[in-house]
Design a protein around this motif. Sequence first.
Motif, PDB file in Angstrom:
ATOM      1  N   GLU A  14      -2.488  -2.718  -5.092  1.00 29.00           N
ATOM      2  CA  GLU A  14      -1.716  -2.758  -3.807  1.00 29.00           C
ATOM      3  C   GLU A  14      -0.797  -3.783  -4.025  1.00 29.00           C
ATOM      4  OE1 GLU A  14      -3.855  -4.006   0.034  1.00 29.00           O
ATOM      5  OE2 GLU A  14      -4.801  -2.563  -0.523  1.00 29.00           O
ATOM      6  N   GLY A  17       4.308  -2.707  -0.561  1.00 29.45           N
ATOM      7  CA  GLY A  17       4.201  -1.727   0.395  1.00 29.45           C
ATOM      8  C   GLY A  17       3.921  -0.318  -0.711  1.00 29.45           C
ATOM      9  N   TYR A  47      -3.582   4.042   5.050  1.00 30.56           N
ATOM     10  CA  TYR A  47      -2.191   3.972   4.601  1.00 30.56           C
ATOM     11  C   TYR A  47      -1.210   4.243   5.790  1.00 30.56           C
ATOM     12  CZ  TYR A  47      -4.548   2.701  -0.040  1.00 30.56           C
ATOM     13  OH  TYR A  47      -5.193   1.970  -1.525  1.00 30.56           O
ATOM     14  N   ASP A  50      -0.763   3.350   8.772  1.00 25.86           N
ATOM     15  CA  ASP A  50      -0.285   1.456   8.187  1.00 25.86           C
ATOM     16  C   ASP A  50       1.307   0.947   8.267  1.00 25.86           C
ATOM     17  OD1 ASP A  50       0.136  -1.685   7.474  1.00 25.86           O
ATOM     18  OD2 ASP A  50      -0.772  -1.273   5.828  1.00 25.86           O
ATOM     19  N   ILE A  52       3.012  -1.301   7.190  1.00 22.52           N
ATOM     20  CA  ILE A  52       3.443  -2.007   5.281  1.00 22.52           C
ATOM     21  C   ILE A  52       4.130  -0.792   4.689  1.00 22.52           C
ATOM     22  CG2 ILE A  52       2.744  -3.849   4.065  1.00 22.52           C
ATOM     23  CD1 ILE A  52       1.395  -4.602   6.132  1.00 22.52           C
ATOM     24  N   LYS A  54       4.748   1.978   2.804  1.00 22.73           N
ATOM     25  CA  LYS A  54       6.018   2.360   2.560  1.00 22.73           C
ATOM     26  C   LYS A  54       6.223   3.626   1.271  1.00 22.73           C
ATOM     27  CE  LYS A  54       7.726  -0.479   4.812  1.00 22.73           C
ATOM     28  NZ  LYS A  54       7.927   0.641   6.443  1.00 22.73           N
ATOM     29  N   ASP A 133      13.153  -3.203   3.872  1.00 18.66           N
ATOM     30  CA  ASP A 133      12.312  -2.893   4.990  1.00 18.66           C
ATOM     31  C   ASP A 133      12.258  -1.281   5.713  1.00 18.66           C
ATOM     32  OD1 ASP A 133      12.302  -5.459   5.516  1.00 18.66           O
ATOM     33  OD2 ASP A 133      13.219  -5.610   6.851  1.00 18.66           O
TER      34      ASP A 133
END
Length: 309
Positions: A14, A17, A47, A50, A52, A54, A133
């Motif tokens: 991890e 992102g 994933y 989530d 977060i 990407k 983002d």
Amino acid sequence: MALKDEAREVIFEEIGGARKVILNRSKKLNTLNYEMLRKMYEKLKAYENDPIVKLVILKVFAMPEVLIGLFPDVGASYFLSRLPGFFGEYVGLTGARLNGVDMLAFGLGTHFIPSKSIISMENSLEKMIASSDSPSVATMSMIINEFAQEVNVKRDSAYSRLDMVNQCFCGESCEEILRSLECLALQTQDKWVHEAITSMKSANPIGLKIFLKTIREGRSKNIKQCLETEYVGISHLLGRTISNNFYEGSRAMLIDKDKKPQWLPSKLEDVSDEMVAKCLSRSFSDDDDWLPLQLPSRSSRTEVLTSKL
């Protein structure tokens, strides 16, 4: 790689992102076992839901199914059936290995990235993810394209033999395909022909016949239908409905490694159409705790980029 990583058959990393799923069972050709599948399912499900996350990168795979008593599954009857001509039959029945250039030529890959550039590309994707983002598919594609190289198909490549492959693998049965290969072997010393013959003669006969039926039918099915059919076939082989060949192949190729599986039936001509039909039938005994394949619905995440490197 640390010793603790070597002991893990699938590694999860991890980074901001970005998430990496790395198969780490090279001594077993990265074949998936139950524990690997369970861990991957849990992680990938998390994933997908989530916000977060990407980017997910899945790394090293192989398809040794016909050599260990199974047949190519995980959608192989869908994507191999859509290769040019009868090249999908060639790959699935012989386990032929393709390099990156061949995979690109046949549409099994979308980008050719030299091995030396893979880590740099991953780092660039991770930096892009960390600085945005809402990274777009277009931006990720641009980064991948920066590292991609144009490739030229060589004269001795798998793609260059497509006409001869079509000539042999258009046959209606595995026996007919093998006879065509043996006739071609009398006319040429091309290595691939003799390797194809050796592979088909050493592979699980019932696995070969199941694959030929699934890939031929797969040309008119969608991916969901192909996965459902393959799941039924694998369930029968795992349940020993017809034979013990999956367990015998795993013993010979992955456990004892004597590479001398004793197939039953041992010859293509001993595998009847009725046996193949039973292996693809949805009827199981009352004692089996078998359920049909239930594919999960996708989440509402909108943009998806699938790049095969």
